[in-house]
Every structure is written in C-alpha cells, then in structure tokens.
Design an enzyme around this catalytic site. Structure first.
Site, PDB file in Angstrom:
ATOM      1  N   PRO A   2      39.121 -85.589 120.780  1.00  0.00           N
ATOM      2  CG  PRO A   2      40.023 -86.954 122.429  1.00  0.00           C
ATOM      3  CD  PRO A   2      39.622 -86.959 120.988  1.00  0.00           C
ATOM      4  CD  GLU A   3      37.466 -79.372 119.633  1.00  0.00           C
ATOM      5  OE1 GLU A   3      37.909 -78.222 119.539  1.00  0.00           O
ATOM      6  OE2 GLU A   3      36.330 -79.693 119.224  1.00  0.00           O
ATOM      7  CE  LYS A  52      42.423 -81.284 117.394  1.00  0.00           C
ATOM      8  NZ  LYS A  52      41.508 -81.748 116.328  1.00  0.00           N
ATOM      9  NE  ARG A 261      35.020 -84.632 112.945  1.00  0.00           N
ATOM     10  CZ  ARG A 261      35.494 -84.442 114.176  1.00  0.00           C
ATOM     11  NH1 ARG A 261      36.789 -84.167 114.338  1.00  0.00           N
ATOM     12  NH2 ARG A 261      34.716 -84.530 115.224  1.00  0.00           N
TER      13      ARG A 261
END
Length: 272
Positions: A2-3, A52, A261
């Site tokens: 989740p950003e 975050k 990522r």
C-alpha cells in the site's frame, strides 16, 4: 505494498467512524493482546498518516501501524446492527457501538508514545500529501549518486511513494529512471513533486492510483462538481506492462529490478 494515499484514506475513514468516541480495542488473533489492553476504553482522538505510517491517537497512547506488503485495515462504512464476526487473522480490532475496524497482516502494530511518533516522522522525507515543499527531498536527491528510481523508493528521501507511483510519475515526466540523483535537473524534480501533489489526492478520493490523463481529468472534474467518483478499471502507462507497447510511442515497455521492486519504463519516452 500500500502506498501513501492508502494510509491517508484509512486515517480519514478512522476519524469519520471513531473520532471523539471511547472505543473498544482487542486482538482477536492474540498477537497484539497486551497492546490492545493498553488502548482499550480510550477515546480515539485522531488518526493521522505520514508517508506509509499510520498513527492512531487513543487516550494518551498511540497505535502505530505500518501495513508492509500485505497488511490491510478495513473500516465498515455502514453501522453494525447485529453480530460482528471475526474474519481472518485480525491482529487488532477497533470498535464502537456503530463501527468496526479490523487490521490484518501488518508489518508493524505497536503502542508508542508521542515522542516515539515524533522520532519516527523525523526520519522520513517530505510527504506530498502533507508538505507543500519538496525542498528537503531535492537536497537529498541532488547529492546522491543513486538512480532517481531508487531514491523515489527511499522513505528517508520521500515519504509515501511506492513502486506504482514511482514508475508512473517518472514516465509522465519523461525521466530516465536510471539517471543519478545528482544529475537530475531541478526543474525535472519540481515536475515530479508537483505531479505527486496532484495525483496522490486522487488516490485518496478513488482508492485507486490514477495516472492516465483522461482518467485524471475525469476524476478532477467529478470531484470539482462534488459528485462521487466511480472508476471501473485500473490502467497505467507502464506499471506491470512488460513487453506491451508503450501507450505513447508503441515501443515495448521494459522491466528490471531497482531497489528491490520491479521497475517499469519506456526506453524511448524516457530516453537519457
């Protein structure tokens, strides 16, 4: 993962459901039983997000949450009228007479002090959803030999940006993601910062990452009229489109690992 917009949306929804009320806090899973006992019965004063990180002020203590890769925090949008079942491995449950919020699978769930919150935030870069200026991030980027793609994922440089926004804003700005931070132009950075300031609030409003121009304009126009936004699909310029034709130039989208990522970019539209 989740950003930042997701955490800000959760904070907003927690406030809407519980702010100003005494809440019951429990740990159906059992792993947070001691922490829940410290918070149980306190008044939920405010929920706030920075990057975050989520901070939920209950009484004189603070619930600190980082969702990590798989965490979720769901808040019922309608009032409960009957039994409140526990579904899945709920680490922490917050409830009032009308609403229930369930936290599952977080990387971090702990009770901290206000001083701990201040120390945590001090380690982060600016959050485009909270900070007007990105000058602190620019200072750190302009001094670094790391690629701008890696720097945008470094939460000590910029708080709240994850992989999807990283890929999409670099494409929208036409920036080669492998450009070293110290070679990035100040105008390029200002374009990225302004774009994040524009796009992240749309993520809060829609619960989606919106980056295609036609969708951005549609959402902005809908919000300006005060109407509810309904998006039926998620679309992106480059994210998770490896090998597919670029929506602008038609050349294949490329992918490689950067900062742990998968980075997606167009080698033509984002030429060095």
């Amino acid at each position: 993962m989740p950003e930042g917009h997701t955490l800000h949306r959760i904070a907003r929804d927690l406030d809407a459901a519980f702010a100003g009320q005494a809440v019951r806090v429990s740990s159906p899973q059992g792993r947070f039983a001691d922490g829940a006992a410290l918070l149980d019965g306190g008044v939920l004063e405010e929920a706030r997000a920075y990057g975050k990180h989520l901070f939920v002020e209950i009484g004189e203590r603070i619930l600190h949450v980082h969702l990590g890769l798989i965490g979720t925090f769901t808040i019922d949008e309608v009032a409960y009228t009957g039994e409140r079942p526990v579904i899945g491995r709920v680490r922490c449950r917050i409830e009032s007479e009308a609403h229930v919020a369930d936290l599952r699978g977080p990387m971090r769930c702990e009770v901290i002090t206000p001083e701990d919150e201040t120390a945590t935030v001090a380690k982060l870069g600016p959050d485009p959803l909270r900070d007007v200026s990105g000058d602190v991030a620019w200072t750190r980027i302009s001094r670094s030999k790391k690629s701008v793609a890696a720097l945008l994922m470094d939460q000590s440089v910029l708080a709240g940006v994850g992989n999807v926004y990283r890929c999409e804003v670099l494409f929208r700005a036409g920036i080669d993601p492998m450009t070293p931070g110290q070679r990035l132009g100040r105008e390029q950075w200002e374009q990225v910062w302004a774009d994040l300031r524009r796009l992240l609030p749309l993520g809060i409003a829609t619960s989606r990452i919106v980056t295609l121009p036609e969708q951005v304009e549609e959402v902005e126009a809908t919000l300006a009229k005060g109407d509810e936004v309904h998006l039926t699909e998620r679309a992106s310029f480059v994210y998770k489109r490896t090998g597919e034709p670029c929506l602008v130039c038609g050349n294949p989208v490329q992918a490689s690992d950067v900062a742990g990522r998968t980075l997606y970019w167009c080698p033509v539209c984002q030429r060095a």
